[in-house]
Design an enzyme around this catalytic site. Structure first.
Site, PDB file in Angstrom:
ATOM      1  CD  GLU A 193     -51.646  12.900 -14.676  1.00 29.04           C
ATOM      2  OE1 GLU A 193     -52.323  13.731 -15.305  1.00 29.04           O
ATOM      3  OE2 GLU A 193     -51.154  11.906 -15.225  1.00 29.04           O
ATOM      4  CG  HIS A 222     -53.837  17.213 -15.223  1.00 30.12           C
ATOM      5  ND1 HIS A 222     -53.851  15.979 -15.818  1.00 30.12           N
ATOM      6  CD2 HIS A 222     -54.821  17.919 -15.824  1.00 30.12           C
ATOM      7  CE1 HIS A 222     -54.807  15.937 -16.730  1.00 30.12           C
ATOM      8  NE2 HIS A 222     -55.404  17.101 -16.747  1.00 30.12           N
ATOM      9  CG  ASN A 254     -55.526  14.083 -20.672  1.00 29.05           C
ATOM     10  OD1 ASN A 254     -56.665  13.681 -20.864  1.00 29.05           O
ATOM     11  ND2 ASN A 254     -55.254  15.109 -19.887  1.00 29.05           N
ATOM     12  CB  SER A 306     -54.749  18.341 -20.568  1.00 28.64           C
ATOM     13  OG  SER A 306     -55.798  19.107 -20.083  1.00 28.64           O
TER      14      SER A 306
HETATM   15  N1  LIG Z   1     -61.773  20.829 -19.596  1.00 26.12           N
HETATM   16  C1  LIG Z   1     -61.266  19.822 -18.909  1.00 26.12           C
HETATM   17  O1  LIG Z   1     -61.951  18.816 -18.624  1.00 26.12           O
HETATM   18  C2  LIG Z   1     -59.846  19.884 -18.424  1.00 26.12           C
HETATM   19  C3  LIG Z   1     -59.412  18.928 -17.480  1.00 26.12           C
HETATM   20  C4  LIG Z   1     -58.123  19.021 -16.956  1.00 26.12           C
HETATM   21  C5  LIG Z   1     -57.265  20.031 -17.407  1.00 26.12           C
HETATM   22  N2  LIG Z   1     -57.704  20.933 -18.353  1.00 26.12           N
HETATM   23  C6  LIG Z   1     -56.772  21.996 -18.762  1.00 26.12           C
HETATM   24  O2  LIG Z   1     -57.112  23.178 -18.053  1.00 26.12           O
HETATM   25  C7  LIG Z   1     -56.800  24.332 -18.854  1.00 26.12           C
HETATM   26  C8  LIG Z   1     -58.053  25.178 -19.003  1.00 26.12           C
HETATM   27  O3  LIG Z   1     -59.057  24.406 -19.658  1.00 26.12           O
HETATM   28  P1  LIG Z   1     -60.599  24.806 -19.594  1.00 26.12           P
HETATM   29  O4  LIG Z   1     -61.342  23.637 -20.114  1.00 26.12           O
HETATM   30  O5  LIG Z   1     -60.911  25.377 -18.256  1.00 26.12           O
HETATM   31  O6  LIG Z   1     -60.624  25.982 -20.698  1.00 26.12           O
HETATM   32  P2  LIG Z   1     -61.769  27.070 -20.967  1.00 26.12           P
HETATM   33  O7  LIG Z   1     -61.705  27.360 -22.437  1.00 26.12           O
HETATM   34  O8  LIG Z   1     -63.051  26.675 -20.346  1.00 26.12           O
HETATM   35  O9  LIG Z   1     -61.218  28.360 -20.157  1.00 26.12           O
HETATM   36  C9  LIG Z   1     -60.043  29.045 -20.457  1.00 26.12           C
HETATM   37  C10 LIG Z   1     -60.127  30.446 -19.835  1.00 26.12           C
HETATM   38  O10 LIG Z   1     -58.854  31.084 -19.924  1.00 26.12           O
HETATM   39  C11 LIG Z   1     -59.066  32.448 -20.224  1.00 26.12           C
HETATM   40  N3  LIG Z   1     -57.813  32.965 -20.795  1.00 26.12           N
HETATM   41  C12 LIG Z   1     -57.276  32.706 -21.998  1.00 26.12           C
HETATM   42  N4  LIG Z   1     -56.083  33.331 -22.115  1.00 26.12           N
HETATM   43  C13 LIG Z   1     -55.853  33.962 -20.934  1.00 26.12           C
HETATM   44  C14 LIG Z   1     -54.787  34.751 -20.425  1.00 26.12           C
HETATM   45  N5  LIG Z   1     -53.686  34.992 -21.157  1.00 26.12           N
HETATM   46  N6  LIG Z   1     -54.894  35.264 -19.170  1.00 26.12           N
HETATM   47  C15 LIG Z   1     -55.987  35.018 -18.419  1.00 26.12           C
HETATM   48  N7  LIG Z   1     -57.030  34.268 -18.850  1.00 26.12           N
HETATM   49  C16 LIG Z   1     -56.964  33.747 -20.092  1.00 26.12           C
HETATM   50  C17 LIG Z   1     -60.258  32.461 -21.156  1.00 26.12           C
HETATM   51  O11 LIG Z   1     -60.896  33.748 -21.183  1.00 26.12           O
HETATM   52  C18 LIG Z   1     -61.145  31.375 -20.518  1.00 26.12           C
HETATM   53  O12 LIG Z   1     -61.995  31.927 -19.541  1.00 26.12           O
HETATM   54  C19 LIG Z   1     -56.236  23.797 -20.167  1.00 26.12           C
HETATM   55  O13 LIG Z   1     -54.839  23.776 -20.079  1.00 26.12           O
HETATM   56  C20 LIG Z   1     -56.806  22.387 -20.230  1.00 26.12           C
HETATM   57  O14 LIG Z   1     -56.017  21.522 -21.008  1.00 26.12           O
HETATM   58  C21 LIG Z   1     -58.975  20.883 -18.843  1.00 26.12           C
END
Ligand SMILES: NC(=O)c1ccc[n+]([C@@H]2O[C@H](COP(=O)([O-])OP(=O)(O)OC[C@H]3O[C@@H](n4cnc5c(N)ncnc54)[C@H](O)[C@@H]3O)[C@@H](O)[C@H]2O)c1
Length: 281
Positions: free
Chosen positions: A151, A139, A189, A118
């Site tokens: 994005e 993104h 963001n 993000s």
């Molecule tokens: N939540 C949102 O609305 C949103 C929107 C756009 C982008 N993002 C971005 O997407 C990414 C993920 O966010 P999320 O909300 O899905 O997080 P989340 O916490 O729901 O999920 C993260 C996952 O990654 C896994 N993980 C952690 N370390 C790991 C590794 N080394 N290898 C494999 N798996 C691993 C965890 O077990 C977990 O299942 C982040 O970079 C976040 O900034 C999030």
């Protein structure tokens, strides 16, 4: 020709990203360090596809074919044959940097490595590999199966060919790619998070209740969802991580994360995914 996709991280975003690629006909391998997250992701994808079938937007046969194209594993090594890998693990520069170094060693020479970050620098993630020209930001927006935008972030060393391939990939998913430069928070963001952070300051200072603040933004500004409902949906830990990147990267005190946001995250109140945020789920 991109055919096989790897998705790393099966949380909120990873499962949606895996779903849209599988729906569009790609073979998808979804990887996570936690088996329960993979099980949960498969369940979420099955439910989401069922909803599409019920709404008449997907046939039963396409639902089955989509699920057949998707496999899950805890072994990163199985991504050796992926043409493109999209990373969606925790929003931590250290964790993502280490993962990109591993992916660079595992993936084929021509594979594209994309991050769903993000806010974290794509240039930094590219520098953790020996192929910075093939590293970019893709993104996706939450919920991925419904939101049309991706994005695309060009790092300092990302090649025009990589941007072009990613753009074509987005169009095959039925999404609209929009390019942004590699600045903290990119476009989405940089604009969204300070608004959410300000809404949290307004709660902390007693300017209004979460319900009042969300209603003002919905009824007065025509936002489809109030900022605090959206923060709960995104995950308060993710919101805090993004504010920290904006604050550190842009150096302006206006990006200081709200103390209430810090407190809620420290208390494990992460929004929807933990059952408690500005609202109870
Ligand atoms: N939540 C949102 O609305 C949103 C929107 C756009 C982008 N993002 C971005 O997407 C990414 C993920 O966010 P999320 O909300 O899905 O997080 P989340 O916490 O729901 O999920 C993260 C996952 O990654 C896994 N993980 C952690 N370390 C790991 C590794 N080394 N290898 C494999 N798996 C691993 C965890 O077990 C977990 O299942 C982040 O970079 C976040 O900034 C999030």
């Amino acid at each position: 020709m991109i055919k096989a996709i790897g998705v790393v991280g099966a949380g909120t975003m990873g499962n949606g990203i895996a779903q849209v690629f599988a729906q569009a006909g790609f073979t998808v391998r979804l990887v996570d360090i936690a088996q329960p997250m993979l099980d949960r992701a498969r369940g979420t994808i099955e439910k989401s596809l069922t909803k599409f079938v019920e709404k008449g937007k997907l046939s039963d046969a396409d639902r089955s074919a989509t699920l057949a194209r998707l496999s899950t594993t805890t072994s990163l090594d199985l991504l050796a044959d992926a043409d493109c890998i999209v990373e969606a693990i925790v929003e931590s520069a250290d964790a993502k940097g280490a993962l990109f170094t591993s992916l660079d060693a595992i993936a084929g020479r021509d594979a594209i490595l994309a991050s769903n970050t993000s806010s974290i620098s794509i240039t930094l993630l590219g520098a953790a590999t020996k192929r910075p020209d093939k590293v970019l930001g893709m993104h996706f927006m939450n919920p991925v199966p419904l939101m049309p935008l991706v994005e695309l972030i060009r790092g300092q060393a990302t090649s025009p060919e990589t941007m072009q391939s990613a753009s074509e990939l987005c169009m095959k998913l039925g999404k609209t790619p929009i390019e942004a430069a590699d600045y903290p928070g990119f476009i989405a963001n940089r604009i969204l998070m300070p608004m959410i952070n300000e809404a949290i300051f307004a709660v902390m200072e007693g300017v209004g209740t979460p319900e009042a603040i969300d209603s003002v933004m919905k009824l007065g500004m025509n936002h489809p969802m109030g900022p605090l409902t959206l923060a709960d949906f995104i995950g308060l830990d993710v919101c805090l991580a993004i504010m920290n990147v904006l604050h550190d990267g842009l150096g302006d005190p206006k990006y200081r994360p709200c103390p209430l946001l810090r407190r809620m995250v420290a208390a494990g109140q992460l929004g929807r995914k933990s059952g408690q945020g500005f609202y109870t789920y």
